[in-house]
Design an enzyme around this catalytic site. Structure first.
Site, PDB file in Angstrom:
ATOM      1  N   CYS A 177     -21.076  45.131 -14.887  1.00 31.34           N
ATOM      2  CA  CYS A 177     -21.375  45.550 -16.265  1.00 31.34           C
ATOM      3  C   CYS A 177     -22.769  45.066 -16.673  1.00 31.34           C
ATOM      4  O   CYS A 177     -23.766  45.563 -16.173  1.00 31.34           O
ATOM      5  CB  CYS A 177     -20.297  45.086 -17.225  1.00 31.34           C
ATOM      6  N   HIS A 188     -15.426  47.106 -15.031  1.00 27.07           N
ATOM      7  CA  HIS A 188     -14.977  45.711 -14.947  1.00 27.07           C
ATOM      8  C   HIS A 188     -13.817  45.559 -13.954  1.00 27.07           C
ATOM      9  O   HIS A 188     -12.655  45.502 -14.371  1.00 27.07           O
ATOM     10  CB  HIS A 188     -14.519  45.209 -16.327  1.00 27.07           C
ATOM     11  N   GLU A 203     -12.818  42.972 -12.475  1.00 28.93           N
ATOM     12  CA  GLU A 203     -12.068  41.720 -12.694  1.00 28.93           C
ATOM     13  C   GLU A 203     -10.964  41.902 -13.728  1.00 28.93           C
ATOM     14  O   GLU A 203      -9.944  41.229 -13.661  1.00 28.93           O
ATOM     15  CB  GLU A 203     -13.023  40.580 -13.073  1.00 28.93           C
TER      16      GLU A 203
END
Ligand SMILES: [Mn+2]
Length: 237
Positions: free
Chosen positions: A112, A215, A217
């Site tokens: 990001c 994202h 994660e």
């Protein structure tokens, strides 16, 4: 064990728990992604750019995480009226980390904001605000308040790249950004875009640079397959 440095974030605004104390943090999801890829996370507190060499000396690879907008002064623009909060200390530190990791030939993964700071560090530019500056905008690139772990918009692979090991020609990713690559820095190649042609991933195998605008994660919470991106990155070390 491979060591992966991850740059952190400043808690810029005091809250009920921390008052005006300085707090430096990183979301645990990134740490989980690194540990589950069998590497050791080393969190870098935001500090002087002059320490970048020592920090990068201490690890085998670097991850740059999400966060604030990138200050437009890095690409020669004044702040647009729709620019969000910036953190110039973090910008300066992360730009130094990117340049030092390249110098030491250590792989970099940008996520990001991390993708954006890599592009800017290498001479590229950003849309400061997609909603007001990107004429062909069709897709909702900030899915908030839809949950972090829910993939919402399409990802279209543009070429054979490291992402070809993870996705078919099309996939779904989450999206929490209002800035994006405008001019891509020299030497980087676009790996994937959204259906409205916003840059969603780039890489440079020569300098071991890998970056995604979504994202992964956060997807980890509900999508075990998202771990493969961290695994593949650690395999590059
Ligand atoms: Mn997006």
């Amino acid at each position: 064990m491979k060591k992966v440095g991850i740059s952190s974030n400043n808690l810029l605004h005091p809250n009920a728990h921390f008052g005006t104390n300085y707090v430096d943090y990183i979301q645990k999801n990134y740490i989980d992604g690194i540990i589950d890829a069998s590497a050791l996370p080393m969190v870098f507190p935001i500090g002087s750019p002059s320490l970048a060499k020592e920090y990068i000396n201490s690890v085998d690879a670097l991850i740059l995480a999400g966060g604030q907008d990138v200050s437009p002064e890095y690409f020669g623009e004044d702040p647009h009226v729709n620019l969000h909060e910036t953190d110039q200390d973090r910008d300066a530190f992360e730009v130094a980390l990117v340049l030092e990791a390249i110098q030491q030939d250590k792989p970099i993964l940008g996520i990001c904001r991390g993708l954006q700071i890599i592009n800017v560090a290498l001479g590229g530019t950003l849309y400061q605000d997609l909603n007001s500056q990107y004429q062909n905008l069709v897709v909702k690139h900030n899915q908030y308040p839809t949950k972090w772990y829910i993939p919402t918009h399409r990802l279209i692979l543009k070429r054979e790249s490291w992402l070809s090991n993870l996705f078919d020609k099309e996939a779904l990713v989450n999206s929490f950004h209002h800035q994006a690559v405008k001019k891509l820095a020299n030497g980087l190649q676009i790996d994937a875009v959204s259906s409205d042609n916003v840059v969603e991933a780039f890489s440079d195998e020569i300098r071991h640079i890998y970056a995604v605008q979504w994202h992964p994660e956060m997807l980890l919470m509900k999508n075990p397959d998202a771990q493969k991106l961290f695994n593949l990155f650690v395999e590059k070390i």
